[in-house]
Scaffold this active site. Structure first.
Site, PDB file in Angstrom:
ATOM      1  N   GLU A  57       0.878  -1.170   0.000  1.00  0.00           N
ATOM      2  CA  GLU A  57       0.000   0.000   0.000  1.00  0.00           C
ATOM      3  C   GLU A  57       0.913   1.216   0.000  1.00  0.00           C
ATOM      4  O   GLU A  57       1.505   1.547   1.029  1.00  0.00           O
ATOM      5  CB  GLU A  57      -0.929  -0.020   1.218  1.00  0.00           C
ATOM      6  CG  GLU A  57      -1.884  -1.211   1.262  1.00  0.00           C
ATOM      7  CD  GLU A  57      -2.823  -1.282   0.078  1.00  0.00           C
ATOM      8  OE1 GLU A  57      -2.987  -0.262  -0.620  1.00  0.00           O
ATOM      9  OE2 GLU A  57      -3.394  -2.362  -0.164  1.00  0.00           O
ATOM     10  N   CYS A  68      -1.648   9.233   2.052  1.00  0.00           N
ATOM     11  CA  CYS A  68      -1.173   8.711   0.763  1.00  0.00           C
ATOM     12  C   CYS A  68      -2.188   8.884  -0.358  1.00  0.00           C
ATOM     13  O   CYS A  68      -1.837   8.806  -1.533  1.00  0.00           O
ATOM     14  CB  CYS A  68      -0.803   7.236   0.902  1.00  0.00           C
ATOM     15  SG  CYS A  68      -2.154   6.200   1.511  1.00  0.00           S
TER      16      CYS A  68
END
Length: 530
Positions: free
Chosen positions: A224, A258
């Site tokens: 991720e 993110c």
């Protein structure tokens, strides 16, 4: 009020790591993690451990990131607790064998099914920006999958790492689930070990190191990561809502997310209005300024602060909102910058901070072209416009996920599958996907003895026999398309559609009823009733 006492962050001795991994692997091989009762009990105990230490959890995330009460509860503590409840409520159902659809009649006789087996021993490497959610979320999925787990939290959020270790040691089976603290030496020692899966959240550069280490043992990975996520604002967007939603997404955790937009491509006509609405939204969100707000986070380290400051200093753009900085307090105000060049420093790199560059564009096609050229596979894409424009962007770009007319939403729904694509990550989790990513879907077939006389055709000798013809009758499929790739149509299809023109619903109904009537008449005639 007395200050909450937190446990001390202590590095795990590097020499202890092989023994920790060995113990955790032995626990998996003892099969104690396989039962649903064990998994559910461990998760429930973890839930109450989090509940009992809520004050310490809030204090830890406050010290590490200056997160306020709302963010700490919504995006960290309550998020993880809800995840546990969702998992334990559905786990027994998810663990059951799955029947396999679209299997021929002959193959159904061997009871084909998919069994969900644990993978083994899992390494979870967490991130600093959402230290509880991004560390314990994968751990919850790994426990639910029946694995043993070693968690390596981010050393950049040491208070959060220490309290997670304390809670794990108090609530979970110490042989099956453990926490390793430290930085590069500990990470290197962990990567030298053999794992059955590695789940990593962090930067692309570190992910490449993890991938190389995993390749030595052919260890599967989930990454991720992040990326230079674009937002696109068209003429048809609502400037008021767009400004509020984009600013909300960019100020969450001081932009250290993110999935937050790295840059915004704005139709040139809309740009002046959007800037004014951003100014208005900023005053509404932070009436006394972001520096005085209890709801605005700090930059995690001085190194990150200096990197962000450097990006802003190198930019040729014009600051239209914010811009204040304080190195001592690791404070960077939400900063909106109008830039004129796609090569501006604020667009070339992922900021991972509260910097919000706006680049004017003349068409949606131009925006799509720029987004694809800057980063072909970001973690998120955000489209502000009408349905037709959104459909065009979604069909002509790639990303891990996307949100239309809002920021972040594809990633803030706790049970919606979340993951990257390309260099923004691989694999997915959240909700049921958190279970699926930590199990092996094992194909099972079971042939009864009585089928032997039907299966004898598979045994040699084959030459000079009709065994191939007999065997192929059990499973060989015939194409429903011709050599030009066109689908074949039956005579019945042409009758029902008059060669492609659909009949009215009434005519079709009449034909169906007539067929039923003829069928009933045939049955009655055979039985002598008519």
């Amino acid at each position: 009020m007395a200050q909450v006492k937190l446990p001390e962050f202590v590095d795990t001795p590097v020499d202890d790591i092989p023994k920790i991994v060995g113990r955790t692997n032995a626990a998996f091989l003892s099969h104690k993690t396989r039962t649903v009762e064990f998994r559910v009990r461990q998760l429930r105990k973890l839930y109450w451990g989090l509940d009992s230490h809520e004050a310490e959890l809030r204090e830890a995330v406050k010290r590490d990131l200056n997160k306020g009460f709302f963010d700490a509860m919504i995006s960290e503590i309550d998020w993880v607790k809800n995840d546990i409840i969702f998992m334990t409520s559905n786990l027994e159902k998810w663990m059951k064998d799955e029947k396999v659809p679209d299997i021929s009649f002959a193959n159904r006789l061997v009871n084909p099914r998919i069994r969900k087996d644990p993978l083994g021993i899992v390494l979870v490497v967490g991130a600093f920006n959402f230290p509880f959610q991004l560390s314990l979320g994968p751990v919850i999925g790994a426990i639910a999958g029946g694995n043993t787990v070693v968690l390596k939290p981010s050393e950049q959020a040491p208070y959060c790492a220490a309290i997670m270790q304390k809670i794990m040691e108090e609530t979970l089976d110490p042989d099956c689930f453990t926490c390793v603290q430290g930085a590069i030496p500990q990470m290197q020692a962990l990567l030298a070990e053999k794992w059955d899966k590695i789940f990593f959240t962090g930067s692309v550069n570190t992910a490449k190191i993890v991938a190389k280490a995993a390749a030595v043992h052919l260890t599967p990975t989930v990454f991720e990561l992040g990326g230079k996520n674009p937002a696109i604002v068209t003429k048809k967007a609502d400037p008021y809502l767009t400004a509020r939603r984009l600013l909300w997404g960019k100020t969450m955790n001081a932009g250290q997310v993110c999935i937050s937009q790295n840059y915004t491509l704005v139709d040139r006509e809309v740009l002046p209005i959007l800037v004014e609405e951003l100014k208005r939204a900023f005053k509404e969100f932070f009436p006394n300024g972001a520096k005085q707000s209890e709801d605005y986070a700090k930059i995690v380290t001085l190194r990150s602060f200096e990197r962000l400051k450097g990006m802003l200093d190198q930019s040729s753009g014009k600051i239209v909102v914010g811009g204040e900085m304080d190195a001592e307090k690791l404070f960077i105000e939400p900063t909106v910058v109008v830039v004129s060049d796609v090569n501006d420093s604020l667009l070339k790199e992922e900021s991972f901070g509260p910097l919000m560059p706006l680049l004017p564009i003349d068409s949606l096609d131009e925006a799509i072209s720029i987004a694809n050229s800057i980063h072909a596979t970001p973690l998120g894409t955000y489209i502000f416009g009408d349905k037709k424009e959104a459909a065009k962007v979604l069909s002509e770009t790639r990303s891990g996920g996307a949100t239309v007319n809002d920021a972040l939403f594809h990633a803030v729904i706790p049970t919606l599958e979340f993951g990257g694509v390309g260099d923004s990550g691989m694999g997915a989790y959240r909700g049921k996907s958190s279970f699926d990513t930590f199990v092996h879907r094992r194909a099972i077939a079971q042939t009864p003895k009585w089928m032997e006389r039907f299966l004898a055709v598979r045994y040699p000798p084959y030459a000079g026999t009709n065994k191939y013809l007999e065997f192929s009758k059990m499973g060989k499929l015939k194409p429903n398309f011709d050599r030009e790739g066109n689908e074949k149509r039956t005579v019945l299809w042409y009758m029902l559609t008059l060669g492609g023109k659909s009949l009215t619903r009434g005519v079709i109904r009449a034909l169906v009823l007539a067929g039923i009537a003829l069928g009933l008449k045939s049955i009655l005639e055979r039985r002598g009733y008519v």
